[in-house]
Scaffold this active site. Structure first.
Site, PDB file in Angstrom:
ATOM      1  N   ASN A 329       0.918  -1.374  -0.112  1.00  0.00           N
ATOM      2  CA  ASN A 329      -0.049   0.024  -0.094  1.00  0.00           C
ATOM      3  C   ASN A 329       0.906   1.302   0.027  1.00  0.00           C
ATOM      4  O   ASN A 329       2.072   1.303   0.638  1.00  0.00           O
ATOM      5  CB  ASN A 329      -1.048   0.018   1.425  1.00  0.00           C
ATOM      6  CG  ASN A 329      -1.936  -1.278   1.133  1.00  0.00           C
ATOM      7  OD1 ASN A 329      -2.153  -1.607   0.003  1.00  0.00           O
ATOM      8  ND2 ASN A 329      -2.445  -1.532   2.263  1.00  0.00           N
ATOM      9  N   HIS A 348       6.212  -0.559  -2.380  1.00  0.00           N
ATOM     10  CA  HIS A 348       5.732   0.448  -3.655  1.00  0.00           C
ATOM     11  C   HIS A 348       5.889   1.710  -3.378  1.00  0.00           C
ATOM     12  O   HIS A 348       5.429   2.777  -3.876  1.00  0.00           O
ATOM     13  CB  HIS A 348       4.377  -0.322  -4.128  1.00  0.00           C
ATOM     14  CG  HIS A 348       4.378  -1.636  -4.533  1.00  0.00           C
ATOM     15  ND1 HIS A 348       3.196  -2.081  -4.715  1.00  0.00           N
ATOM     16  CD2 HIS A 348       5.327  -2.337  -4.828  1.00  0.00           C
ATOM     17  CE1 HIS A 348       3.373  -3.291  -5.117  1.00  0.00           C
ATOM     18  NE2 HIS A 348       4.661  -3.519  -5.246  1.00  0.00           N
ATOM     19  N   CYS A 359      14.835  18.484 -10.428  1.00  0.00           N
ATOM     20  CA  CYS A 359      15.981  18.635  -9.737  1.00  0.00           C
ATOM     21  C   CYS A 359      16.258  17.461  -8.621  1.00  0.00           C
ATOM     22  O   CYS A 359      17.118  17.695  -7.766  1.00  0.00           O
ATOM     23  CB  CYS A 359      15.837  19.761  -9.022  1.00  0.00           C
ATOM     24  SG  CYS A 359      14.526  20.227  -7.780  1.00  0.00           S
ATOM     25  N   CYS A 380       7.717  22.315  -8.621  1.00  0.00           N
ATOM     26  CA  CYS A 380       8.798  22.678  -7.919  1.00  0.00           C
ATOM     27  C   CYS A 380       8.920  24.041  -8.061  1.00  0.00           C
ATOM     28  O   CYS A 380       9.343  24.581  -9.100  1.00  0.00           O
ATOM     29  CB  CYS A 380       9.847  21.933  -8.082  1.00  0.00           C
ATOM     30  SG  CYS A 380      11.646  22.530  -7.452  1.00  0.00           S
ATOM     31  N   CYS A 383      12.760  24.962  -9.399  1.00  0.00           N
ATOM     32  CA  CYS A 383      12.929  24.646 -10.746  1.00  0.00           C
ATOM     33  C   CYS A 383      12.317  26.082 -11.635  1.00  0.00           C
ATOM     34  O   CYS A 383      12.893  26.081 -12.831  1.00  0.00           O
ATOM     35  CB  CYS A 383      12.403  23.419 -11.299  1.00  0.00           C
ATOM     36  SG  CYS A 383      13.147  21.855 -10.649  1.00  0.00           S
ATOM     37  N   THR A 431      -4.639  -9.044  -0.142  1.00  0.00           N
ATOM     38  CA  THR A 431      -3.970  -8.772  -1.685  1.00  0.00           C
ATOM     39  C   THR A 431      -4.069 -10.046  -2.452  1.00  0.00           C
ATOM     40  O   THR A 431      -4.390 -11.228  -1.482  1.00  0.00           O
ATOM     41  CB  THR A 431      -2.357  -8.790  -1.303  1.00  0.00           C
ATOM     42  OG1 THR A 431      -1.861  -8.537  -2.497  1.00  0.00           O
ATOM     43  CG2 THR A 431      -1.662  -9.475  -0.406  1.00  0.00           C
ATOM     44  N   SER A 432      -4.388  -9.779  -3.533  1.00  0.00           N
ATOM     45  CA  SER A 432      -4.455 -11.012  -4.411  1.00  0.00           C
ATOM     46  C   SER A 432      -3.156 -11.648  -4.933  1.00  0.00           C
ATOM     47  O   SER A 432      -3.111 -12.529  -5.813  1.00  0.00           O
ATOM     48  CB  SER A 432      -5.394 -10.597  -5.491  1.00  0.00           C
ATOM     49  OG  SER A 432      -4.786  -9.424  -6.202  1.00  0.00           O
ATOM     50  N   LYS A 456     -10.510 -11.589   1.187  1.00  0.00           N
ATOM     51  CA  LYS A 456     -11.907 -11.528   0.829  1.00  0.00           C
ATOM     52  C   LYS A 456     -12.018 -12.625  -0.264  1.00  0.00           C
ATOM     53  O   LYS A 456     -13.277 -13.509  -0.252  1.00  0.00           O
ATOM     54  CB  LYS A 456     -12.472 -10.298   0.137  1.00  0.00           C
ATOM     55  CG  LYS A 456     -13.839 -10.131  -0.265  1.00  0.00           C
ATOM     56  CD  LYS A 456     -14.228  -8.823  -0.907  1.00  0.00           C
ATOM     57  CE  LYS A 456     -15.628  -8.866  -0.956  1.00  0.00           C
ATOM     58  NZ  LYS A 456     -16.146  -7.446  -1.769  1.00  0.00           N
ATOM     59  N   CYS A 472     -11.156  -8.247   6.098  1.00  0.00           N
ATOM     60  CA  CYS A 472     -10.055  -8.383   6.899  1.00  0.00           C
ATOM     61  C   CYS A 472     -10.316  -7.923   8.307  1.00  0.00           C
ATOM     62  O   CYS A 472      -9.710  -8.646   9.256  1.00  0.00           O
ATOM     63  CB  CYS A 472      -8.640  -7.467   6.211  1.00  0.00           C
ATOM     64  SG  CYS A 472      -8.472  -7.938   4.621  1.00  0.00           S
TER      65      CYS A 472
END
EC number: 2.3.1.286
Length: 519
Positions: A329, A348, A359, A380, A383, A431-432, A456, A472
């Site tokens: 997640n 991730h 930058c 930014c 920049c 998670t699958s 699930k 869950c």
């Protein structure tokens, strides 16, 4: 090739101009502030953000580009034997079709090469090679491997005598243009190795590929028998629990998962993309950052909230049972619930930090939340300080989320190797298991360690000893009620009642059927 307006942002009226009819990204409209540098430009505007002026530990978020892991990597000899045995039975083509997926990173290809027993020298240029170049190195190594059908022992740069292979010979094989023994086989292998930095053209094709991979990976031993009372007992005694979590642990907060009927990819169908996953593709972001920001608000964590499942993870930590939580997640709710950074690996990345693509300036994630809610591209200020015209991605700020085409943080691989040697219970929750390399963690867990799914929907043929199906939050509430544990969360009630249904394969469905007044 870079084109300008429609592929350009101009500074007008004190800031970033609104898009013309042909532009697709929307930067924040601007309000002039004091200190302008000249007619029509300013040094600071709304929508512009200044990088955080101090160092931040972003080990959970930034990717590894130095390739140092190759120097210390030790091939998995058991996995190597399985690979070689599979190739002997099914052939190189079947192996490549099984192991190569569209979601693989450069590092994944390197690990596959090394676990097949090929020398480190073959991938020593990993940091400067493209994904496709590494894939073809693997292809050529396999095509020129005369001992392909015989399991190899570990190859080390300082000990090439183990299998009689010389590093310079491997290099020669890679660079040579010699004819292959079989042109037809070569063509088929080329097709199997057609790895691109982009993803599959549609989600159905991607899921089908992953399902095929899953079925072909049933080369592990049959899981040993394991019952629900065994899990209750093991939760009570375990001290090194590894937990892999996915989007299902946050859906109770209104954050969509990815692949269900109400999931994010289904909601993205209105964008008319050939593949909804391209929203999370790095090359797509660089071409059109506004596309990501049209949907980012859907996965932005709600203020001040975390789910009962997040509180359960915190409870495992407080009871000194949690070895590590590997989360897919990006909402950073684990830390909001109180998980310590050393107990958490954000596979991730997350919204906790953000980074300028130009930058590389680092920002606190909260600084771009308002832009996300307004579906604006944050930019930014540094920049754009003296810039009047630039490509559309210039100065765009991207959350430190690992997009498709990016390597996972090195911390993931370093800690995983260490944790798998200590683990005494393995939980997969919400998670699958469709995205690599997280999807393959279960294959590396020692056989003797119980592997439990809380989800699930069931996941067949992945080696789980027990699957508990349901929401869950409901499932862990039931487990904690059995253990007489109190989860520190407003949604937990010791008086809740549950309906348990035993399935034919020995798994269970757990549903909360009523809520009573707390004592």
């Amino acid at each position: 090739m870079t084109t300008f307006w429609s592929q350009t942002i101009n500074r007008q009226n004190g800031g970033v101009a609104t898009a013309t009819a042909t532009a697709t990204a929307t930067a924040a409209t601007t309000t002039p502030t004091a200190g302008g540098t000249g007619a029509g430009t300013t040094t600071s505007t709304k929508g512009m953000i200044t990088p955080t002026p101090f160092n931040i530990d972003i080990n959970n978020d930034l990717n590894d580009f130095d390739g140092k892991f190759i120097e210390t990597f030790k091939p998995d000899l058991e996995l190597q034997k399985k690979y070689r045995s599979f190739i002997q039975r099914e052939g190189a083509l079947s192996f490549l079709r099984t192991e190569i997926t569209q979601s693989m990173s450069k590092r994944d290809i390197c690990v596959l090469i090394l676990n097949l027993g090929y020398p480190k020298k073959a991938v020593e240029d990993y940091p400067i090679l493209t994904l496709k170049e590494l894939a073809y190195i693997l292809l050529k190594l396999m095509l020129t491997d005369s001992a392909q059908l015989e399991p190899k022992v570990e190859i080390d740069e300082n000990d090439n005598k183990n299998d009689g292979t010389n590093n310079s010979d491997i290099d020669s094989d890679i660079d040579s243009n010699s004819d292959m023994d079989s042109q037809s086989e070569s063509g088929e292998l080329d097709d199997a190795m057609d790895v691109d930095d982009s993803l599959s053209e549609n989600e159905d094709e991607y899921d089908q590929d992953m399902s095929t991979t899953t079925l072909k990976r049933t080369i592990n031993m049959t899981p040993f028998k394991y019952k629900l009372p065994d899990l209750i007992s093991d939760l009570s005694r375990a001290k090194k629990i590894m937990v892999v979590t996915g989007a299902g642990i946050s859906t109770s907060l209104g954050i969509p998962d990815f692949r269900s009927f109400k999931g994010l990819y289904n909601q993205l169908s209105k964008l008319n993309l050939s593949d909804p996953q391209k929203v999370f593709d790095l090359q797509t972001f660089m071409r059109e950052p506004g596309l990501f920001y049209t949907i980012a608000h859907l996965v932005l964590p709600p203020d001040g909230k975390f789910s009962l499942l997040h509180a359960f993870l915190k409870l495992l930590q407080d009871k000194h049972k949690l070895l590590r939580n590997y989360t897919q997640n990006i909402d950073n709710l684990e830390q909001r619930a109180g998980l310590k950074s050393e107990k958490l690996v954000q596979c991730h990345g997350s919204f906790a930090k953000a980074k300028c693509v130009s930058c590389q300036g680092i920002f606190a994630g909260e600084k771009i939340y308002n832009h996300i809610r307004r579906k604006q591209v944050p930019r930014c200020a540094i920049c754009w300080k003296n810039t009047k015209q630039a490509p559309i991605h210039f100065g765009a700020i991207k959350p430190t989320i690992t997009f498709f085409g990016e390597d996972l943080p090195e911390r993931f691989h370093t800690l995983m190797d260490k944790d798998l040697q200590q683990i005494d219970l393995f939980l997969v929750i919400g998670t699958s298991l469709k995205v690599e390399p997280v999807a393959s963690i279960i294959e590396r867990v020692p056989y003797k360690v119980p592997k439990i799914l809380i989800n699930k929907d069931p996941i067949p043929n992945r080696g789980f000893n027990l699957q508990l199906l349901g929401l869950c939050d409901d499932v862990v509430s039931y487990l904690c009620k059995c253990l007489k544990w109190d989860i520190p969360h407003a949604d937990f009630n010791n008086n809740d009642e549950f309906k348990l249904s035993k399935l034919k394969n020995g798994d269970w469905e757990i549903v909360k059927k009523s809520t009573s007044t707390k004592k």
